[in-house]
Design a protein around this motif. Structure first.
Motif, PDB file in Angstrom:
ATOM      1  N   PHE A  14      87.413  -9.103  32.749  1.00  0.00           N
ATOM      2  CA  PHE A  14      88.018  -9.019  31.423  1.00  0.00           C
ATOM      3  C   PHE A  14      88.600 -10.358  31.026  1.00  0.00           C
ATOM      4  O   PHE A  14      88.461 -10.804  29.894  1.00  0.00           O
ATOM      5  N   ALA A  15      89.272 -11.005  31.950  1.00  0.00           N
ATOM      6  CA  ALA A  15      89.934 -12.268  31.645  1.00  0.00           C
ATOM      7  C   ALA A  15      88.936 -13.360  31.303  1.00  0.00           C
ATOM      8  O   ALA A  15      89.237 -14.246  30.516  1.00  0.00           O
ATOM      9  N   THR A  16      87.755 -13.328  31.891  1.00  0.00           N
ATOM     10  CA  THR A  16      86.771 -14.374  31.647  1.00  0.00           C
ATOM     11  C   THR A  16      85.799 -14.017  30.541  1.00  0.00           C
ATOM     12  O   THR A  16      84.931 -14.799  30.222  1.00  0.00           O
ATOM     13  N   LEU A  17      85.949 -12.851  29.920  1.00  0.00           N
ATOM     14  CA  LEU A  17      84.994 -12.416  28.915  1.00  0.00           C
ATOM     15  C   LEU A  17      84.838 -13.420  27.793  1.00  0.00           C
ATOM     16  O   LEU A  17      83.739 -13.683  27.346  1.00  0.00           O
ATOM     17  N   LEU A  99      74.364   2.254  27.195  1.00  0.00           N
ATOM     18  CA  LEU A  99      75.212   1.077  27.021  1.00  0.00           C
ATOM     19  C   LEU A  99      74.353  -0.161  26.772  1.00  0.00           C
ATOM     20  O   LEU A  99      74.540  -0.867  25.785  1.00  0.00           O
ATOM     21  N   GLY A 100      73.408  -0.411  27.626  1.00  0.00           N
ATOM     22  CA  GLY A 100      72.601  -1.633  27.544  1.00  0.00           C
ATOM     23  C   GLY A 100      71.790  -1.761  26.278  1.00  0.00           C
ATOM     24  O   GLY A 100      71.653  -2.856  25.723  1.00  0.00           O
ATOM     25  N   VAL A 101      71.263  -0.669  25.787  1.00  0.00           N
ATOM     26  CA  VAL A 101      70.444  -0.723  24.575  1.00  0.00           C
ATOM     27  C   VAL A 101      71.269  -1.164  23.370  1.00  0.00           C
ATOM     28  O   VAL A 101      70.740  -1.754  22.428  1.00  0.00           O
ATOM     29  N   GLN A 102      72.572  -0.959  23.417  1.00  0.00           N
ATOM     30  CA  GLN A 102      73.419  -1.420  22.313  1.00  0.00           C
ATOM     31  C   GLN A 102      73.365  -2.946  22.175  1.00  0.00           C
ATOM     32  O   GLN A 102      73.452  -3.474  21.065  1.00  0.00           O
ATOM     33  N   PHE A 103      73.191  -3.654  23.287  1.00  0.00           N
ATOM     34  CA  PHE A 103      73.093  -5.108  23.224  1.00  0.00           C
ATOM     35  C   PHE A 103      71.761  -5.509  22.588  1.00  0.00           C
ATOM     36  O   PHE A 103      71.696  -6.482  21.840  1.00  0.00           O
ATOM     37  N   LYS A 152      82.973  -5.677  27.646  1.00  0.00           N
ATOM     38  CA  LYS A 152      84.067  -5.513  28.610  1.00  0.00           C
ATOM     39  C   LYS A 152      83.742  -4.407  29.601  1.00  0.00           C
ATOM     40  O   LYS A 152      83.976  -4.552  30.801  1.00  0.00           O
ATOM     41  N   MET A 153      83.194  -3.305  29.089  1.00  0.00           N
ATOM     42  CA  MET A 153      82.835  -2.199  29.985  1.00  0.00           C
ATOM     43  C   MET A 153      81.745  -2.633  30.960  1.00  0.00           C
ATOM     44  O   MET A 153      81.839  -2.378  32.168  1.00  0.00           O
ATOM     45  N   ALA A 154      80.714  -3.300  30.455  1.00  0.00           N
ATOM     46  CA  ALA A 154      79.629  -3.761  31.327  1.00  0.00           C
ATOM     47  C   ALA A 154      80.165  -4.730  32.378  1.00  0.00           C
ATOM     48  O   ALA A 154      79.777  -4.656  33.551  1.00  0.00           O
ATOM     49  N   SER A 155      81.073  -5.612  31.983  1.00  0.00           N
ATOM     50  CA  SER A 155      81.664  -6.565  32.933  1.00  0.00           C
ATOM     51  C   SER A 155      82.447  -5.847  34.017  1.00  0.00           C
ATOM     52  O   SER A 155      82.340  -6.178  35.203  1.00  0.00           O
ATOM     53  N   ALA A 156      83.230  -4.861  33.610  1.00  0.00           N
ATOM     54  CA  ALA A 156      84.048  -4.114  34.576  1.00  0.00           C
ATOM     55  C   ALA A 156      83.176  -3.334  35.554  1.00  0.00           C
ATOM     56  O   ALA A 156      83.440  -3.316  36.757  1.00  0.00           O
ATOM     57  N   VAL A 157      82.134  -2.704  35.046  1.00  0.00           N
ATOM     58  CA  VAL A 157      81.247  -1.923  35.912  1.00  0.00           C
ATOM     59  C   VAL A 157      80.516  -2.843  36.889  1.00  0.00           C
ATOM     60  O   VAL A 157      80.436  -2.556  38.087  1.00  0.00           O
TER      61      VAL A 157
END
Length: 169
Positions: A14-17, A99-103, A152-157
């Motif tokens: 999150f911090a590096t997003l 989630l990924g298809v949203q990108f 953020k969610m993808a990064s956390a996962v």
């Protein structure tokens, strides 16, 4: 060796997003996410586990989270089949299509980086690493500016999966 929790790894993600990853030549202390040397936008974690255990733990955590596992490609074997020797290297592909298809909706070329890829590799000193592309780097690469919560969610996962694969239990 210090152990990093999934929460700490997610907090770092999150911090590096919003900050582009910075490559550096010196490896970070064990179990601390760090930019990979000479690989822009790549995050890596040193594993406390053997190579095969790291791959197995990564795949198991993907499955436990209900994320779709696509494939694991043994790049060392591919090199060997062409008489090209490389250190142990396995590329694991997985993702959550909703989630990924949203990108891809934001930029269809983002499909070059989805599904998610994590690389388990062994360096010349025998250390095992899990590496993946920083989602902030991907967002910048494809000018994805409308999906901050999803990134953020993808990064956390991703950080959680890498932590599960690299932490010794």
């Amino acid at each position: 060796m210090r152990s990093i929790t999934a929460a700490a790894c997610a907090a770092l993600a999150f911090a590096t997003l919003s900050i582009p990853a910075v490559s550096r030549a010196d490896p970070a202390p064990a179990a601390t996410p760090a930019a990979a040397p000479s690989a822009a936008g790549v995050i890596r974690l040193r594993s406390a586990n053997a190579f095969d255990d790291t791959v197995a733990r990564l795949k198991a955590d993907v499955q436990a989270k209900g994320i779709r596992f696509f494939d694991a490609i043994d790049q060392s074997a591919l090199g060997g089949s062409a008489d090209l020797k490389i250190r142990r290297s396995t590329l694991v592909l997985f993702g959550n299509p909703p989630l990924g298809v949203q990108f891809l909706q934001s930029n269809p070329y983002a499909g070059l980086d989805w599904p998610v890829r994590m690389l388990v590799l062994e360096d010349m000193d025998g250390n095992v690493w899990v590496a993946w592309t920083d989602f902030a780097f991907i967002a910048q690469r494809y000018a994805i500016t409308d999906k901050a919560p999803q990134l953020k969610m993808a990064s956390a996962v991703a950080a959680s999966i890498a932590a599960a694969a690299t932490t010794h239990q």
